[in-house]
Design a protein around this motif. Structure first.
Motif, PDB file in Angstrom:
ATOM      1  N   THR A  60      14.267 105.668  98.727  1.00 26.60           N
ATOM      2  CA  THR A  60      14.363 105.821  97.279  1.00 26.60           C
ATOM      3  C   THR A  60      13.217 105.532  96.439  1.00 26.60           C
ATOM      4  O   THR A  60      13.006 106.617  95.682  1.00 26.60           O
ATOM      5  N   VAL A  61      12.601 104.542  96.666  1.00 27.55           N
ATOM      6  CA  VAL A  61      11.249 104.537  95.889  1.00 27.55           C
ATOM      7  C   VAL A  61      10.309 105.711  96.154  1.00 27.55           C
ATOM      8  O   VAL A  61       9.381 106.259  95.059  1.00 27.55           O
ATOM      9  N   GLU A  62      10.229 106.077  97.564  1.00 27.00           N
ATOM     10  CA  GLU A  62       9.215 107.063  97.829  1.00 27.00           C
ATOM     11  C   GLU A  62       9.754 108.474  96.875  1.00 27.00           C
ATOM     12  O   GLU A  62       8.749 109.120  96.609  1.00 27.00           O
ATOM     13  N   LEU A  74      10.077  97.559  87.112  1.00 20.40           N
ATOM     14  CA  LEU A  74      10.943  97.287  88.055  1.00 20.40           C
ATOM     15  C   LEU A  74      11.694  96.155  87.444  1.00 20.40           C
ATOM     16  O   LEU A  74      11.184  95.082  87.264  1.00 20.40           O
ATOM     17  N   VAL A  75      13.106  96.397  87.115  1.00 20.17           N
ATOM     18  CA  VAL A  75      14.058  95.301  86.610  1.00 20.17           C
ATOM     19  C   VAL A  75      15.011  95.206  87.525  1.00 20.17           C
ATOM     20  O   VAL A  75      15.769  96.086  87.714  1.00 20.17           O
ATOM     21  N   ALA A 103      17.597  89.638  99.119  1.00 18.28           N
ATOM     22  CA  ALA A 103      16.820  90.568 100.086  1.00 18.28           C
ATOM     23  C   ALA A 103      16.704  91.891  99.218  1.00 18.28           C
ATOM     24  O   ALA A 103      15.794  92.501  99.161  1.00 18.28           O
ATOM     25  N   GLY A 104      17.696  92.013  98.123  1.00 15.75           N
ATOM     26  CA  GLY A 104      17.673  93.229  97.335  1.00 15.75           C
ATOM     27  C   GLY A 104      16.465  92.997  96.461  1.00 15.75           C
ATOM     28  O   GLY A 104      15.637  94.079  96.123  1.00 15.75           O
ATOM     29  N   MET A 108      13.290  95.614  97.034  1.00 17.01           N
ATOM     30  CA  MET A 108      12.666  96.454  95.945  1.00 17.01           C
ATOM     31  C   MET A 108      10.982  96.040  95.435  1.00 17.01           C
ATOM     32  O   MET A 108      10.566  96.968  95.335  1.00 17.01           O
ATOM     33  N   SER A 109      10.812  94.714  95.571  1.00 16.04           N
ATOM     34  CA  SER A 109       9.480  94.460  95.542  1.00 16.04           C
ATOM     35  C   SER A 109       8.578  95.131  96.349  1.00 16.04           C
ATOM     36  O   SER A 109       7.457  95.340  96.107  1.00 16.04           O
ATOM     37  N   LYS A 110       8.890  94.819  97.805  1.00 14.70           N
ATOM     38  CA  LYS A 110       8.149  95.274  98.976  1.00 14.70           C
ATOM     39  C   LYS A 110       7.815  96.845  98.437  1.00 14.70           C
ATOM     40  O   LYS A 110       6.665  97.287  98.711  1.00 14.70           O
TER      41      LYS A 110
END
Length: 231
Positions: A60-62, A74-75, A103-104, A108-110
């Motif tokens: 999704t981030v990609e 990012l929030v 983990a979420g 997301m941070s990763k």
């Protein structure tokens, strides 16, 4: 990007960020509510996302990067908050809480870390909770997950700071959200602060005015909506 952005603080933040000119991506499992938020402003789009799914988060981030070219904020608002005594806690319930709440946040941070590091800029906002310090009966999974997020934030902030990326926590106080109502049946919701009351600190942390990292912005209450007349 705002996880859990279909309602509560996440939805209000999406609206305010869009009004400020940001292109906002709301990420949530609630497709109907998420699309409704996106329909409110041309700057908001919606994507269905399970933040607990590592591979889905990365993909999704990609795709968001392919669509927008950069990620400035990012929030992480996505949470689950079951009410269950420890003696009735099951492995499935505990795993579900930590999969989303902890983990979420980590996945997301990763996913955004290399993007923001290459930009030498970016702001990541997590949410702290007073329940970690004061405790709350039948909320041990939630309290433990929030403690874990705070610990992750402290270390990750130092890890990513050399690349110009800020990581901070917002402790919003007791806010009238769907999650809070579900976790506190029978409470007097009329006395609670609104999501709109908490959005200011979040917007500040996203802005360039918030030059700090590894910090907690705490709000303990709101002024009366109808102030007394001073004679």
């Amino acid at each position: 990007m705002i996880t859990g952005g279909a309602n509560g603080i996440g939805a209000v933040t999406a609206r305010e960020a869009a009004k400020a000119g940001a292109r906002v991506v709301v990420l949530d499992l609630d497709e109907n509510a998420g699309k409704a938020v996106a329909d409110e402003h041309v700057n908001i789009t919606f994507r269905t996302l399970d933040v607990a799914n590592h591979d889905e988060v990365l993909a999704t981030v990609e795709q968001i990067m392919a669509d927008h070219g950069r990620i400035d904020g990012l929030v992480c608002c996505a949470i689950v908050q079951p009410i269950v005594p420890v003696l009735e806690l099951t492995p499935e319930t505990l795993s579900a809480v930590f999969d989303v709440n902890v983990a979420g946040v980590v996945w997301m941070s990763k996913a955004v870390a290399p993007v923001m590091a290459r930009q030498n800029s970016g702001s990541i906002v997590y949410f702290a909770s007073g329940v970690v310090e004061i405790g709350k009966p039948n909320s041990t999974p939630y309290a433990a997950s929030k403690g874990a997020v705070a610990g992750f934030a402290r270390s990750f902030a130092k890890e990513i700071a050399p690349y110009g990326v800020r990581v901070n926590l917002c402790r919003p106080g007791i806010i009238d959200t769907p999650q809070y109502r579900a976790a506190n049946p029978g409470a007097d919701f009329s006395t609670l602060d609104r999501p709109e009351d908490a959005v200011g600190p979040v917007m500040f942390l996203l802005s360039d005015d918030a030059t700090m990292t590894n910090s907690i912005v705490t709000r303990e209450g709101t002024l009366p909506r109808t102030p007394k007349v001073f004679a």
